[in-house]
Scaffold this motif. Structure first.
Motif, PDB file in Angstrom:
ATOM      1  N   LYS A 265      28.469 -14.424 -60.333  1.00  0.00           N
ATOM      2  CA  LYS A 265      27.131 -14.070 -60.762  1.00  0.00           C
ATOM      3  C   LYS A 265      26.226 -13.978 -59.539  1.00  0.00           C
ATOM      4  O   LYS A 265      26.340 -14.779 -58.611  1.00  0.00           O
ATOM      5  CB  LYS A 265      26.575 -15.121 -61.726  1.00  0.00           C
ATOM      6  N   GLU A 353      22.803  -7.817 -65.185  1.00  0.00           N
ATOM      7  CA  GLU A 353      22.052  -9.069 -65.281  1.00  0.00           C
ATOM      8  C   GLU A 353      22.992 -10.177 -65.732  1.00  0.00           C
ATOM      9  O   GLU A 353      24.020  -9.922 -66.370  1.00  0.00           O
ATOM     10  CB  GLU A 353      20.895  -8.936 -66.276  1.00  0.00           C
ATOM     11  N   ASP A 356      22.352 -14.235 -70.601  1.00  0.00           N
ATOM     12  CA  ASP A 356      21.415 -15.297 -71.010  1.00  0.00           C
ATOM     13  C   ASP A 356      21.669 -15.609 -72.478  1.00  0.00           C
ATOM     14  O   ASP A 356      21.359 -14.794 -73.354  1.00  0.00           O
ATOM     15  CB  ASP A 356      19.974 -14.824 -70.790  1.00  0.00           C
ATOM     16  N   ARG A 357      22.232 -16.761 -72.765  1.00  0.00           N
ATOM     17  CA  ARG A 357      22.573 -17.103 -74.148  1.00  0.00           C
ATOM     18  C   ARG A 357      21.336 -17.203 -75.036  1.00  0.00           C
ATOM     19  O   ARG A 357      21.414 -16.982 -76.251  1.00  0.00           O
ATOM     20  CB  ARG A 357      23.352 -18.414 -74.176  1.00  0.00           C
ATOM     21  N   ASP A 358      20.198 -17.525 -74.437  1.00  0.00           N
ATOM     22  CA  ASP A 358      18.965 -17.636 -75.224  1.00  0.00           C
ATOM     23  C   ASP A 358      18.318 -16.280 -75.486  1.00  0.00           C
ATOM     24  O   ASP A 358      17.533 -16.134 -76.427  1.00  0.00           O
ATOM     25  CB  ASP A 358      17.975 -18.558 -74.509  1.00  0.00           C
TER      26      ASP A 358
END
Length: 367
Positions: A265, A353, A356-358
């Motif tokens: 990442k 990107e 993002d789990r949220d």
């Protein structure tokens, strides 16, 4: 050219000798503290250039500063004078040469001897007052805090920092060696020289970067390791790995469809991963509002299907590993991928990107 390198087994010497060989300089005589005096004199008698890197900075007795720095330099320049060949010389000095201490005084005296040799003979006489030099093969717990920090962090040893805000000037070993070798290829004027690339930072900033390198094997987030100080520190940090540390595991997530594995990442340029799909399996069936993905089939054959979520327009594309074709997802188009071959499908994936789990920007919409 006949080149002599004193202190050839030291940190700078080892790196310099390797790079000289890479550049095609095949007549390099390496001198270290175990070289007999007669061999030193013989080497100097035929030298076209001398990299004088030998010196003392951690003696048992203070008098060794004079013996190892001043007196040895005097013997080198006297031998060169006696040869009458106007051999160029480079001296490894220190920023402490301007300070009032025994080590600095011995280096300042060595500088005076080299300068006098240049004036008397007309030969090139170059002096480098190196700040903190760092890079591969530098001995930890000696005279480089970077080496000590790297060794300690790699080996899970706590480091002690008295003042994180303390300023430091660093030069990287590759830049040092490139600058030194440049003396052989140009008509440079004698005198004080400086490594062209210097990094002004703090002790705390160096420690923080090294800690981030260590953490990257767990969080998979890489720093900006492609340029500047971060690149040089990252290379240096890696050089302290023992071979058994050359590898590390990645988490893999598997189900009846196959496996998914994140590899790397980045902070600003997304992440890399791969997935597999068993024969006949379809993966995906979703769209993104902003996220972009690039797929590369590296094993097997697949059909990619796309559908515009507003217009219903559809598109299909068949790709196999032999084609080396990148397939992109486009915002607003739902997409999936099906293994239509007879073997396991393996696909490399880049997303622009970090997931993002949220706020995943991945909305289910089967085709």
């Amino acid at each position: 050219m006949n080149i002599v390198v004193t202190g050839a087994k030291g940190f700078i010497g080892k790196n310099l000798c390797v790079m000289l060989s890479e550049k095609g300089y095949d007549s390099v005589i390496q001198i270290d503290r175990d070289t007999p005096k007669a061999d030193i004199e013989q080497a100097l008698s035929s030298a076209d250039f001398v990299f004088h890197l030998a010196g003392i900075n951690r003696p048992k007795h203070e008098s060794e500063f004079t013996t190892g720095n001043t007196n040895f330099t005097e013997s080198v320049v006297n031998q060169l004078k006696a040869n009458g060949r106007n051999t160029g010389i480079m001296l490894s000095s220190s920023i402490q040469a301007s300070l009032d201490n025994a080590y600095g005084a011995s280096k300042a005296q060595a500088e005076e001897l080299v300068e006098a040799y240049g004036r008397d003979t007309g030969a090139g006489a170059f002096i480098y007052r190196f700040p903190n030099v760092f890079g591969k093969w530098c001995r930890p717990n000696y005279n480089s805090f970077v080496a000590t920090f790297c060794h300690s962090i790699v080996n899970d040893i706590d480091i002690n920092i008295h003042d994180p805000s303390a300023p430091v000037t660093l030069v990287y070993i590759d830049d040092v060696c490139q600058s030194l070798m440049g003396l052989l290829e140009s008509q440079s004027e004698s005198g004080l020289k400086q490594v062209p690339v210097e990094y002004n930072t703090t002790v705390g900033e160096v420690a923080d970067l090294l800690a981030a390198f260590k953490a990257s094997r767990d969080n998979l987030i890489t720093e900006h390791v492609g340029s500047g100080l971060t690149r040089a520190l990252y290379s240096t940090y890696l050089s302290y790995f023992e071979p058994f540390k050359f590898h590390y595991p990645l988490p893999k997530y598997g189900d009846e469809r196959g496996v998914f594995c994140e590899m790397l990442k980045t902070k600003e340029s997304g992440q890399f991963s791969f997935f597999t799909a068993h024969k006949g399996i379809t993966r995906g069936g979703h769209y993104h509002h902003s996220k972009n993905e690039k797929f590369l089939v590296i094993k097997g054959e697949a059909v990619f299907k796309f559908e515009h979520i507003a217009t219903g327009e559809r598109y299909e594309l068949t790709v196999n590993a032999d084609e080396a074709t990148v397939v992109e997802t486009v915002p607003g188009w739902s997409h999936d991928i099906t293994n239509i071959g007879d073997e396991e499908l393996i696909v490399m994936l880049w997303a622009n990107e970090i997931f993002d789990r949220d706020a995943p920007d991945t909305i289910a919409k089967p085709l």
